[in-house]
Design a protein around this motif. Structure first.
Motif, PDB file in Angstrom:
ATOM      1  N   LEU A  84       0.828  -1.205   0.000  1.00  0.00           N
ATOM      2  CA  LEU A  84       0.000   0.000   0.000  1.00  0.00           C
ATOM      3  C   LEU A  84       0.866   1.260   0.000  1.00  0.00           C
ATOM      4  O   LEU A  84       0.537   2.250  -0.655  1.00  0.00           O
ATOM      5  N   ARG A  85       1.972   1.210   0.740  1.00  0.00           N
ATOM      6  CA  ARG A  85       2.866   2.364   0.790  1.00  0.00           C
ATOM      7  C   ARG A  85       3.523   2.597  -0.571  1.00  0.00           C
ATOM      8  O   ARG A  85       3.658   3.743  -1.019  1.00  0.00           O
ATOM      9  N   ASN A  86       3.914   1.526  -1.235  1.00  0.00           N
ATOM     10  CA  ASN A  86       4.532   1.654  -2.563  1.00  0.00           C
ATOM     11  C   ASN A  86       3.542   2.166  -3.602  1.00  0.00           C
ATOM     12  O   ASN A  86       3.930   2.822  -4.571  1.00  0.00           O
ATOM     13  N   ALA A  87       2.262   1.814  -3.411  1.00  0.00           N
ATOM     14  CA  ALA A  87       1.238   2.215  -4.379  1.00  0.00           C
ATOM     15  C   ALA A  87       0.802   3.658  -4.192  1.00  0.00           C
ATOM     16  O   ALA A  87       0.171   4.230  -5.087  1.00  0.00           O
ATOM     17  N   ARG A  88       1.149   4.262  -3.061  1.00  0.00           N
ATOM     18  CA  ARG A  88       0.704   5.628  -2.777  1.00  0.00           C
ATOM     19  C   ARG A  88       1.438   6.621  -3.682  1.00  0.00           C
ATOM     20  O   ARG A  88       2.642   6.539  -3.884  1.00  0.00           O
ATOM     21  N   TRP A  89       0.675   7.554  -4.237  1.00  0.00           N
ATOM     22  CA  TRP A  89       1.264   8.553  -5.121  1.00  0.00           C
ATOM     23  C   TRP A  89       2.031   9.607  -4.328  1.00  0.00           C
ATOM     24  O   TRP A  89       1.581  10.054  -3.275  1.00  0.00           O
ATOM     25  N   ARG A  90       3.186  10.011  -4.863  1.00  0.00           N
ATOM     26  CA  ARG A  90       3.979  11.077  -4.264  1.00  0.00           C
ATOM     27  C   ARG A  90       3.633  12.403  -4.931  1.00  0.00           C
ATOM     28  O   ARG A  90       3.226  12.436  -6.103  1.00  0.00           O
ATOM     29  N   PRO A  91       3.819  13.520  -4.238  1.00  0.00           N
ATOM     30  CA  PRO A  91       3.497  14.830  -4.830  1.00  0.00           C
ATOM     31  C   PRO A  91       4.229  15.106  -6.133  1.00  0.00           C
ATOM     32  O   PRO A  91       3.664  15.698  -7.059  1.00  0.00           O
ATOM     33  N   THR A 144      -1.571   9.737 -27.364  1.00  0.00           N
ATOM     34  CA  THR A 144      -0.571   8.769 -26.902  1.00  0.00           C
ATOM     35  C   THR A 144      -0.227   8.962 -25.428  1.00  0.00           C
ATOM     36  O   THR A 144       0.013   7.993 -24.710  1.00  0.00           O
ATOM     37  N   MET A 145      -0.201  10.222 -24.958  1.00  0.00           N
ATOM     38  CA  MET A 145       0.094  10.439 -23.537  1.00  0.00           C
ATOM     39  C   MET A 145      -1.036   9.948 -22.649  1.00  0.00           C
ATOM     40  O   MET A 145      -0.792   9.433 -21.553  1.00  0.00           O
ATOM     41  N   THR A 146      -2.272  10.092 -23.123  1.00  0.00           N
ATOM     42  CA  THR A 146      -3.399   9.543 -22.371  1.00  0.00           C
ATOM     43  C   THR A 146      -3.298   8.029 -22.302  1.00  0.00           C
ATOM     44  O   THR A 146      -3.531   7.410 -21.253  1.00  0.00           O
ATOM     45  N   LEU A 147      -2.926   7.431 -23.422  1.00  0.00           N
ATOM     46  CA  LEU A 147      -2.723   5.986 -23.478  1.00  0.00           C
ATOM     47  C   LEU A 147      -1.606   5.565 -22.520  1.00  0.00           C
ATOM     48  O   LEU A 147      -1.733   4.568 -21.787  1.00  0.00           O
ATOM     49  N   LEU A 148      -0.520   6.334 -22.509  1.00  0.00           N
ATOM     50  CA  LEU A 148       0.591   6.039 -21.613  1.00  0.00           C
ATOM     51  C   LEU A 148       0.157   6.116 -20.156  1.00  0.00           C
ATOM     52  O   LEU A 148       0.491   5.239 -19.346  1.00  0.00           O
ATOM     53  N   LEU A 149      -0.602   7.148 -19.806  1.00  0.00           N
ATOM     54  CA  LEU A 149      -1.055   7.306 -18.424  1.00  0.00           C
ATOM     55  C   LEU A 149      -1.988   6.170 -18.011  1.00  0.00           C
ATOM     56  O   LEU A 149      -1.862   5.637 -16.897  1.00  0.00           O
ATOM     57  N   LEU A 151      -1.095   3.474 -15.045  1.00  0.00           N
ATOM     58  CA  LEU A 151      -1.937   3.218 -13.879  1.00  0.00           C
ATOM     59  C   LEU A 151      -2.231   1.724 -13.735  1.00  0.00           C
ATOM     60  O   LEU A 151      -2.213   1.172 -12.630  1.00  0.00           O
ATOM     61  N   ILE A 152      -2.498   1.067 -14.863  1.00  0.00           N
ATOM     62  CA  ILE A 152      -2.747  -0.379 -14.836  1.00  0.00           C
ATOM     63  C   ILE A 152      -1.503  -1.124 -14.366  1.00  0.00           C
ATOM     64  O   ILE A 152      -1.573  -2.014 -13.504  1.00  0.00           O
ATOM     65  N   ALA A 153      -0.347  -0.764 -14.935  1.00  0.00           N
ATOM     66  CA  ALA A 153       0.904  -1.422 -14.550  1.00  0.00           C
ATOM     67  C   ALA A 153       1.238  -1.161 -13.088  1.00  0.00           C
ATOM     68  O   ALA A 153       1.749  -2.038 -12.390  1.00  0.00           O
ATOM     69  N   ARG A 154       0.927   0.027 -12.607  1.00  0.00           N
ATOM     70  CA  ARG A 154       1.199   0.373 -11.208  1.00  0.00           C
ATOM     71  C   ARG A 154       0.371  -0.499 -10.271  1.00  0.00           C
ATOM     72  O   ARG A 154       0.877  -0.967  -9.227  1.00  0.00           O
ATOM     73  N   VAL A 155      -0.889  -0.717 -10.627  1.00  0.00           N
ATOM     74  CA  VAL A 155      -1.740  -1.596  -9.821  1.00  0.00           C
ATOM     75  C   VAL A 155      -1.186  -3.018  -9.824  1.00  0.00           C
ATOM     76  O   VAL A 155      -1.154  -3.691  -8.777  1.00  0.00           O
ATOM     77  N   ILE A 156      -0.725  -3.468 -10.974  1.00  0.00           N
ATOM     78  CA  ILE A 156      -0.205  -4.833 -11.096  1.00  0.00           C
ATOM     79  C   ILE A 156       1.026  -5.035 -10.231  1.00  0.00           C
ATOM     80  O   ILE A 156       1.102  -5.981  -9.438  1.00  0.00           O
ATOM     81  N   VAL A 157       2.017  -4.153 -10.363  1.00  0.00           N
ATOM     82  CA  VAL A 157       3.296  -4.378  -9.671  1.00  0.00           C
ATOM     83  C   VAL A 157       3.191  -4.133  -8.170  1.00  0.00           C
ATOM     84  O   VAL A 157       4.024  -4.646  -7.401  1.00  0.00           O
ATOM     85  N   ASN A 158       2.188  -3.368  -7.727  1.00  0.00           N
ATOM     86  CA  ASN A 158       2.031  -3.102  -6.299  1.00  0.00           C
ATOM     87  C   ASN A 158       0.928  -3.936  -5.672  1.00  0.00           C
ATOM     88  O   ASN A 158       0.399  -3.588  -4.617  1.00  0.00           O
ATOM     89  N   SER A 159       0.588  -5.033  -6.316  1.00  0.00           N
ATOM     90  CA  SER A 159      -0.418  -5.964  -5.802  1.00  0.00           C
ATOM     91  C   SER A 159       0.271  -7.245  -5.350  1.00  0.00           C
ATOM     92  O   SER A 159       1.466  -7.454  -5.618  1.00  0.00           O
ATOM     93  N   PRO A 160      -0.444  -8.119  -4.654  1.00  0.00           N
ATOM     94  CA  PRO A 160       0.137  -9.425  -4.306  1.00  0.00           C
ATOM     95  C   PRO A 160       0.614 -10.186  -5.546  1.00  0.00           C
ATOM     96  O   PRO A 160       1.620 -10.898  -5.495  1.00  0.00           O
ATOM     97  N   PHE A 161      -0.106 -10.020  -6.660  1.00  0.00           N
ATOM     98  CA  PHE A 161       0.330 -10.631  -7.922  1.00  0.00           C
ATOM     99  C   PHE A 161       1.712 -10.115  -8.310  1.00  0.00           C
ATOM    100  O   PHE A 161       2.602 -10.881  -8.703  1.00  0.00           O
TER     101      PHE A 161
END
Length: 322
Positions: free
Chosen positions: A12-19, A174-179, A183-193
């Motif tokens: 959860l701490r890793n998934a938290r956004w920084r300013p 393309t930047m919207t696609l990147l964002l 976000l999807i990749a961030r959820v994946i890597v900061n999950s139990p999976f």
């Protein structure tokens, strides 16, 4: 050894956004308006950054070495081109089709990386890209061969925003696609999976011993990464209006590997940072020394490896021991 509660707290701490992250993304989306003359460059950077992020998911977070990641980029690019040419020119639908087909290709190709060493995976992934490159070259009645598929007519995004020569709409697309995929990749890597992916990367046998379904995890992340790479390829086709054999070339696979190495492996922002640095260096040096800009890229990589990423911007520390 950490308890499940402690592990959950870490995730959860890793998934938290920084300013600073909000500031970075706000700046990125403001750039096409602030520097409209560089909108096309921003579009290119966003595409390769998305491509680099897809490679980092399998290389940095899972430990799957690949020299043929352009197979999925090129497959997505050709899928979007053929869909726009023969079915309908709507970019959003074409993008989704390209992502789906690339993910299917990734699921099929993932079987080849379940066994063997890193060297075996290098050869297998490279072989897949070369096979698709040769098929695209020989099936000229479908792919245009060496000429590629050119002059595509792409409809306006959502029926309102038309791709123009200035690159404004393309850069925001393309930047919207990147964002979204960030976000999807961030959820994946900061999950139990994602935690199990890192366990597989660090020690595959130990991960199997504690009950991690290694093969299922490898197939899943390889499929996801292939879909994201296909999205990058589709974005390239949709914003440029053409696709050629270059989308499947070894050079594209090698370039994206360099971007990930430059930016940092196992860090989602690494691919984005590497893409920015690589494209900026390429753009600047190709204007100064068009024939030898790759020499300076190579020299930069040598210095990066020798002095380390942390000390790269502090030359006075290069002589000290790390």
């Amino acid at each position: 050894m950490s308890t499940p509660a402690e592990l959950q707290s870490i995730l959860l701490r890793n998934a938290r956004w920084r300013p600073w992250e909000f500031a970075v993304w706000a700046l990125a989306f403001a750039l096409p308006l602030v520097t409209p003359s560089h909108a096309l460059m921003i579009n290119e950077i966003a595409i390769v950054a998305l491509f680099a992020m897809s490679l980092d998911l399998i290389l940095g977070y899972t430990g799957i070495v690949s020299l043929g990641h352009a197979a999925f980029f090129g497959f997505g690019a050709y899928a979007a081109a053929l869909f726009a040419k023969h079915v309908m020119p709507e970019p959003t639908v074409g993008l989704l089709v390209a992502i789906g087909l690339s993910a299917v290709l990734g699921a099929i190709a993932s079987v080849t990386i379940l066994r063997g060493t890193d060297l075996t995976r290098l050869m297998v992934t490279l072989g897949l890209a070369l096979i698709l490159l040769e098929l695209a070259n020989k099936l000229d009645w479908l792919t245009g061969g060496t000429d590629g598929i050119q002059g595509l007519t792409i409809a306006p995004v959502l029926g309102r925003f038309e791709f123009g020569l200035d690159g404004q709409v393309a850069s925001y697309f393309t930047m919207t696609l990147l964002l979204v995929f960030f976000l999807i990749a961030r959820v994946i890597v900061n999950s139990p999976f994602g935690a199990t992916l890192k366990a597989i990367r660090d020690n595959k046998l130990r991960a199997m011993a504690i009950g991690v379904p290694v093969h299922a995890r490898l197939i899943a992340i390889y499929t996801v990464a292939a879909g994201i790479a296909g999205a990058a390829g589709a974005a390239f086709t949709l914003t440029s209006g053409y696709v050629s054999l270059e989308a499947l070339s070894f050079d594209r696979s090698a370039d994206v590997m360099l971007m990930v190495v430059i930016g940092g492996i196992g860090w989602l922002y690494g691919g984005i940072l590497g893409a920015v640095v690589f494209k900026v260096i390429q753009d600047v040096l190709s204007q100064i020394t068009p024939q030898y800009w790759m020499f300076w890229i190579g020299l930069f990589l040598v210095v990066l490896v020798l002095v380390g990423r942390d000390r790269l911007l502090r030359p006075w520390t290069w002589g000290r021991k790390a």
